[in-house]
Design an enzyme around this catalytic site. Structure first.
Site, short mmCIF file in Angstrom:
data_model
loop_
_atom_site.label_atom_id
_atom_site.label_comp_id
_atom_site.label_asym_id
_atom_site.label_seq_id
_atom_site.Cartn_x
_atom_site.Cartn_y
_atom_site.Cartn_z
N LYS A 203 0.75 -1.04 0.24
CA LYS A 203 -0.34 -0.02 0.22
C LYS A 203 0.89 1.47 -0.05
CE LYS A 203 -3.48 2.70 0.17
NZ LYS A 203 -4.39 2.94 1.04
N CYS A 257 -4.25 9.92 1.50
CA CYS A 257 -3.41 8.93 0.95
C CYS A 257 -1.58 9.52 0.91
CB CYS A 257 -3.80 7.39 0.63
SG CYS A 257 -5.22 6.57 1.21
#
Length: 305
Positions: A203, A257
């Site tokens: 991720k 993010c």
């Protein structure tokens, strides 16, 4: 008896995930420490706007989803709590995650599964989660761990929950297959099984890659300004090459993010993340650069505020 899933954290990630699972007929209870948020959800009021969320909420309510400010005894726990970074050393602040795990182990039964969806730095589960779980194993309560990092963006959450590929990191393959089966009830993308640390790394690496590419475009706009070259014309021409795809420059990065996740790598591997660190600095500098250019343009054309 069917599995009961307790989703911990009903924010931008946890709520859509809980609603999606419940809409597929899975028994779900959503938990959040924010009692006001829980009360609103109980009354049928969503806590943020998102395309398709109201319809998904109705489907989940029809299938019996419940909301509470406590932790429930369940077979599976999906943890979607905030994981910010320390601005001074760039390392993950795992307080919310630790608190969630501590609360889970107090109420769960033997052989429960904890799935961490929160974005975390590589090694977070080994450092902060596993010690808490291992303490339970010494008291004859086995708890299994998994990491399934979220991959959705505000504004397109529902579509991405359904069609984005997913990664699930596990210690044991049978746990992976079980969790994969749950996500496969709504996810039409590919679901890859791997080990936990690779899932953690995947991720943050994905978002660091995007950050670097954005930074390259943003650095070009500064170079072209100095060289008196039209950056957009330059990118248009360069992108004619079959193996070149330069992005469009902009005022940094948006979303939850990309501006956070690469810092986890910088914080944990400070001597090895030279490109990642440079990209972070370039993109963080862009809002100020854009404001300065706006001021210059206004002065050039004698535009008053």
């Amino acid at each position: 008896m069917s599995d009961l899933i307790n989703v911990i954290g009903l924010g931008y990630i946890g709520l859509p995930t809980a609603l999606m699972m419940a809409s597929q007929g899975i028994m779900v209870v959503g938990s959040d420490i924010d009692t006001n948020r829980v009360e609103l959800l109980k009354k049928g009021k969503l806590t943020f706007e998102e395309n398709g969320l109201e319809k998904l909420y109705k489907s989940a309510r029809d299938n019996g989803i419940r909301f509470t400010s406590s932790y429930e005894k369940a077979n599976i726990y999906v943890v979607a709590v905030p994981t910010p970074f320390n601005k001074s050393n760039k390392k993950i602040v795992a307080d919310y995650l630790i608190s969630a795990i501590q609360n889970i182990v107090c109420v769960c039964d033997d052989n429960a599964i904890i799935v961490v969806e929160s974005t975390i730095s590589p090694g977070t589960i080994d450092m902060f989660v596993r010690p808490i779980v291992n303490e339970c194993s010494r008291k004859n309560k086995i708890i299994h761990l998994a990491h399934a990092p979220e991959r959705i963006i505000p504004g397109n959450m529902i579509n991405e929950l359904i069609y984005n590929n997913r990664t699930i990191g596990v210690d044991d393959i049978w746990i992976g297959e079980k969790i994969k089966g749950i996500y496969a009830t709504f996810c039409k993308g590919e679901i890859e099984l791997t080990d936990i640390k690779t899932a953690e790394m995947s991720k943050v690496v994905e978002n660091a890659y995007r950050d670097i590419n954005i930074a390259y475009a943003n650095e070009l706009v500064k170079i072209c300004r100095e060289a008196k070259v039209d950056v957009y014309e330059l990118i248009r021409i360069a992108n004619k090459h079959p193996r070149v795809n330069i992005l469009t420059p902009g005022p940094g990065v948006g979303g939850h993010c990309i501006s956070v996740d690469p810092w986890f790598l910088v914080g944990d591997y400070p001597g090895l993340t030279n490109i990642i660190l440079s990209a972070r600095k370039i993109n963080d500098s862009m809002p100020e650069y854009v404001l300065a250019r706006i001021s210059e343009i206004m002065e050039e054309f004698d535009i008053s505020t």
